[in-house]
Design a protein around this motif. Structure first.
Motif, short mmCIF file in Angstrom:
data_model
loop_
_atom_site.label_atom_id
_atom_site.label_comp_id
_atom_site.label_asym_id
_atom_site.label_seq_id
_atom_site.Cartn_x
_atom_site.Cartn_y
_atom_site.Cartn_z
N LEU A 111 0.72 -1.19 0.09
CA LEU A 111 -0.04 -0.09 0.07
C LEU A 111 0.86 1.20 0.24
O LEU A 111 1.52 1.60 0.90
N GLY A 112 0.79 2.00 -1.04
CA GLY A 112 1.82 3.15 -1.11
C GLY A 112 2.91 2.82 -2.13
O GLY A 112 3.67 1.82 -1.85
N LEU A 113 3.12 3.53 -3.38
CA LEU A 113 3.96 3.04 -4.26
C LEU A 113 4.97 4.14 -4.39
O LEU A 113 5.27 4.68 -5.81
N GLY A 114 5.49 4.69 -3.63
CA GLY A 114 6.78 5.67 -3.76
C GLY A 114 7.70 4.97 -4.04
O GLY A 114 7.77 3.67 -4.42
N ASP A 115 9.06 5.44 -4.00
CA ASP A 115 10.23 4.55 -4.38
C ASP A 115 10.34 3.53 -3.47
O ASP A 115 10.57 2.35 -4.08
N PHE A 116 10.08 3.26 -2.17
CA PHE A 116 10.26 2.33 -1.37
C PHE A 116 9.16 1.30 -1.81
O PHE A 116 9.55 0.08 -1.94
N GLY A 117 7.87 1.77 -1.82
CA GLY A 117 6.77 0.97 -2.23
C GLY A 117 7.11 0.30 -3.77
O GLY A 117 6.95 -1.23 -3.82
N GLN A 118 7.57 1.07 -4.49
CA GLN A 118 7.77 0.25 -5.79
C GLN A 118 8.93 -0.60 -5.94
O GLN A 118 8.39 -1.68 -6.40
#
Length: 222
Positions: free
Chosen positions: A9-16
């Motif tokens: 849940l959440g696809l910033g750099d970390f999530g991606q």
């Protein structure tokens, strides 16, 4: 053993990075973010990707979050969103929830609402892993961001015949076990917390880099 299903849940750099790499490791990944561009970045690689607000419990139901073995909340800057996501995931029956947190205050709040474990990349900068540790003790290491890594390692002899519950790795060593492999390069499999660990299996975990220094990884696992 079943292939593990992970919600991101959440696809910033970390999530991606988490979503893409877990897909490479053979996980079924359900990913969601309210930014269409972020979702597009992972849509061809994950099992299912959706654009939307992960604080909406109806949306989480629609995309099948209740079927996830683990949910990773990849945003650490919006406390309200993280809290709502944790509460909703617990209502839907998710057993293991990992959440990113930017401060000790955030961590305390997230633990209060029932998160299983915290990923805290902004705390205790850990870019000091010795190359000797990487070569000799870890089968694979992938940095998810500056301080957090996805690791694979063959279990120490002392762990054989014990369960994850008995070893209590999350509390003792801040190792968040997400699965196992029966052989190098094999599929990522679900590991029951009560199953006895067998010789030569490979554990896959998410951990802060400083875990290895804080607990003298080289000495403990030698």
């Amino acid at each position: 053993m079943q292939v593990k299903t992970v919600g991101v849940l959440g696809l910033g750099d970390f999530g991606q990075t988490v979503a893409l790499e877990l897909s490479k490791y053979g996980c079924e990944v359900i990913a969601i973010d309210n930014n269409a561009k972020n979702v597009q970045e992972v849509s061809d690689s994950v099992t299912y990707a959706a654009i939307g607000d992960f604080t909406d419990i109806d949306l989480l139901k629609d995309i099948g979050i209740e079927h996830c073995d683990i949910v990773i909340i990849g945003t650490g800057t919006n406390l309200e969103s993280s809290v709502l996501a944790i509460v909703h995931c617990k209502k839907l029956g998710v057993k293991q929830i990992l959440a990113k947190a930017k401060s000790l205050t955030y961590e305390e709040v997230l633990y209060e609402v029932g998160v299983s474990s915290i990923i805290s990349p902004e705390r205790d900068s850990g870019i000091r892993l010795a190359s000797k540790i990487l070569r000799n003790k870890l089968d694979e290491l992938l940095r998810l961001d500056e301080n957090t890594a996805l690791i694979e390692f063959t279990i120490p002899a002392e762990w054989i015949g014990k369960s994850l519950v008995e070893l209590d790795l999350r509390n003792k060593y801040h190792l968040n076990i997400i699965g196992m492999r029966e052989e190098k390069g094999g599929p990522l499999l679900t590991l029951s917390p009560n199953a006895l660990l067998m010789d030569e299996i490979i554990l896959v975990a998410i951990a802060d880099d400083n875990t290895f220094e804080k607990y003298d990884y080289l000495g403990y696992f030698a």
